[in-house]
Design a protein around this motif. Structure first.
Motif, short mmCIF file in Angstrom:
data_model
loop_
_atom_site.label_atom_id
_atom_site.label_comp_id
_atom_site.label_asym_id
_atom_site.label_seq_id
_atom_site.Cartn_x
_atom_site.Cartn_y
_atom_site.Cartn_z
N SER A 282 33.12 31.71 28.97
CA SER A 282 31.99 30.66 29.58
C SER A 282 30.13 30.95 30.30
O SER A 282 31.23 31.14 31.47
CB SER A 282 33.00 28.71 29.77
OG SER A 282 31.89 28.31 30.41
N GLY A 283 29.53 30.27 30.28
CA GLY A 283 28.45 31.13 30.67
C GLY A 283 28.06 32.11 30.63
O GLY A 283 27.27 32.74 31.65
N GLY A 284 28.82 33.39 30.08
CA GLY A 284 28.33 34.39 30.13
C GLY A 284 29.08 35.48 30.57
O GLY A 284 30.31 35.09 31.07
N ALA A 285 28.95 36.44 31.95
CA ALA A 285 29.95 37.56 32.10
C ALA A 285 30.11 36.56 33.28
O ALA A 285 30.11 35.40 33.81
CB ALA A 285 28.60 38.26 33.51
N GLN A 286 31.74 36.75 33.77
CA GLN A 286 32.60 36.08 34.29
C GLN A 286 33.20 36.66 35.92
O GLN A 286 33.40 37.88 35.25
CB GLN A 286 34.18 35.29 32.83
CG GLN A 286 33.30 34.09 32.62
CD GLN A 286 33.08 33.02 33.06
OE1 GLN A 286 33.77 32.36 34.33
NE2 GLN A 286 31.91 32.89 32.83
N PRO A 287 33.38 36.37 36.87
CA PRO A 287 34.16 37.35 37.46
C PRO A 287 35.77 37.13 37.47
O PRO A 287 36.63 37.01 36.38
CB PRO A 287 33.41 36.39 38.89
CG PRO A 287 33.92 35.06 38.88
CD PRO A 287 33.46 35.35 37.38
N ARG A 288 36.00 38.46 38.44
CA ARG A 288 37.56 38.93 38.66
C ARG A 288 38.21 39.38 37.75
O ARG A 288 39.46 39.40 37.22
CB ARG A 288 38.30 37.54 39.25
CG ARG A 288 37.83 37.06 40.22
CD ARG A 288 38.87 36.07 40.63
NE ARG A 288 38.98 34.94 39.52
CZ ARG A 288 38.28 33.73 39.48
NH1 ARG A 288 36.33 34.10 40.47
NH2 ARG A 288 37.71 33.14 38.68
N ALA A 289 37.41 40.60 36.75
CA ALA A 289 37.81 41.17 35.96
C ALA A 289 37.96 43.06 36.17
O ALA A 289 37.43 43.31 37.78
CB ALA A 289 36.86 41.53 34.63
#
Length: 427
Positions: A282-289
């Motif tokens: 959702s909403g493009g790139a997401q953190p905590r990868a």
């Protein structure tokens, strides 16, 4: 005795401005306050404290520091044969930074930099031409770039293969099957004046109308006898003629073979679309990868953000919608906190499955551009579990180029799902 009312005050401040906040006990906000200045957001909270007398709580004047993350990133190169270009980019908060001096060194120190201290341009890019001494055999070299940006030292390292052998008559001999179904073989050898050239990268350029045919591994590498081999792989349903050009560089000169025309007729399986799904962060790139990268025998555990999009056999979750085999794409981009970028694009399936109503799996081919470098073909498996109650997706990714380069999620990556995400049967 009164208990404080839990409440939060948020107020935006411009970077590097003096700020002072006074909380008057005459309001409902009083007691012990926690004061945090982070990323230009001044936060005051009052929760769970107990007071007896009213009093004023004042925040000490301080400068709100801007949260700046700066990176330097070397762009990957295929190989450097006698001469080439080293380039990269300096950014802060993903914006290019100009007029930064970058110091370049190599280990072993066999590379001659025309400018070992290039300066970044308006787009944050820096570059310099390099030369490799004559008679240098194929050698693995680590290049290090260091710069001081806004008072912080940043650095990056990248591994390059370099050579400048003397070769009067290079010879690239290639055998390519001219008719295949879903797989075919490429074999060949690389000689210099009738002497085998080992440990050299061989690249395959594929012209395919739908980008549905790949060669793995790409690049391949010659063995101690100068031999190499690779496999032509097609996605199901392809019926076309493709062209393959084989190339390498020896002693500063490009050597090519082809193009070779290959007739591909890879039949559709009886059930190409056992299910359909659209799954997106959702909403493009997401953190905590968190990912694990294994390249040239070196392992890195990296953290950063990731954007994932998978579209297979259907674009809508409508229960009456049929499966459409023509819908076939997946891609994912990982931006590491150290500035490295891994962009996997043009994903094409080999097969898909949905073991249950919450899980979807796609196996296929995808092209990696690492730090803006040339594309490298990978086999990849993406597994996604969609929780429609929480609107979250748990992702697991494994990608391998067949030549010792592995990219995989180190732990399952959990993200918010887009409103369009679904997993469904075929109507």
């Amino acid at each position: 005795m009164r208990k404080c009312i839990c409440e939060t005050i948020k107020k935006e401040f411009k970077p590097n401005t003096e700020i002072e906040v006074i909380i008057d006990c005459g309001t409902k906000l009083h007691g012990n306050f926690i004061k945090i200045c982070e990323g230009c957001l001044y936060l005051l909270t009052s929760c769970g404290c107990t007071i007896i007398d009213c009093h004023k709580v004042s925040a000490v004047k301080r400068k709100c520091r801007e949260n700046i993350i700066c990176n330097i990133q070397l762009n990957n190169s295929e190989t450097i044969s006698c001469e080439g270009t080293i380039q990269g980019q300096v950014t802060c908060n993903n914006e290019p930074v100009s007029n930064v001096t970058v110091q370049l060194t190599s280990i072993p120190g066999i590379i001659e930099f025309i400018d070992s201290s290039p300066e970044t341009l308006s787009n944050g890019m820096f570059s310099t031409q390099v030369f490799i001494p004559n008679t240098t055999p194929l050698t693995e070299v680590e290049i290090r770039a260091v710069a001081t940006v806004k008072g912080r030292e940043v650095f990056d390292t990248a591994t390059f293969l370099v050579e400048c052998i003397e070769c009067i008559n290079p010879s690239l001999m290639v055998n390519v099957e001219d008719t295949i179904e879903c797989e075919g073989e490429i074999t060949g050898s690389l000689l210099c004046d009738d002497t085998p050239i080992e440990n050299t990268l061989i690249f395959f350029d594929v012209e395919s109308a739908g980008n549905n045919v790949v060669v793995l591994p790409n690049p391949a590498r010659t063995d101690d006898m100068g031999f190499f081999d690779a496999t032509i792989r097609s996605t199901p349903g392809v019926d076309e003629n493709i062209k393959i050009t084989v190339r390498t560089t020896v002693g500063g000169n490009e050597v090519t073979a082809g193009p070779f025309t290959v007739s591909v007729d890879c039949p559709q399986p009886p059930l190409q679309c056992p299910c359909r799904f659209r799954l997106e962060t959702s909403g493009g790139a997401q953190p905590r990868a968190e990912v694990r990268v294994l390249e040239n025998g070196n392992e890195e555990l990296l953290a950063g953000t990731m954007n994932i999009n998978v579209l297979q056999c259907g674009a809508t979750g409508n229960s009456q919608a049929p499966c459409n085999p023509a819908i076939d794409n997946f891609n994912f981009t990982f931006n590491a906190s150290n500035g490295a970028t891994y962009a996997f694009t043009q994903g094409r399936r080999q097969d898909i499955s949905c073991p249950n109503e919450d899980t979807a799996i796609v196996n296929g081919f995808v092209q990696l551009s690492q730090n803006g470098g040339p594309p490298i073909t990978f086999e990849a498996t993406l597994t996604a579990t969609l929780d429609e109650t929480t609107d979250k997706i748990t992702w697991e990714i494994y990608a391998n180029n067949g030549n010792g380069f592995i990219f995989e999620t180190n732990v399952p990556f959990v993200t918010e799902s887009s409103p369009q995400s679904f997993i469904a049967d075929c109507a």
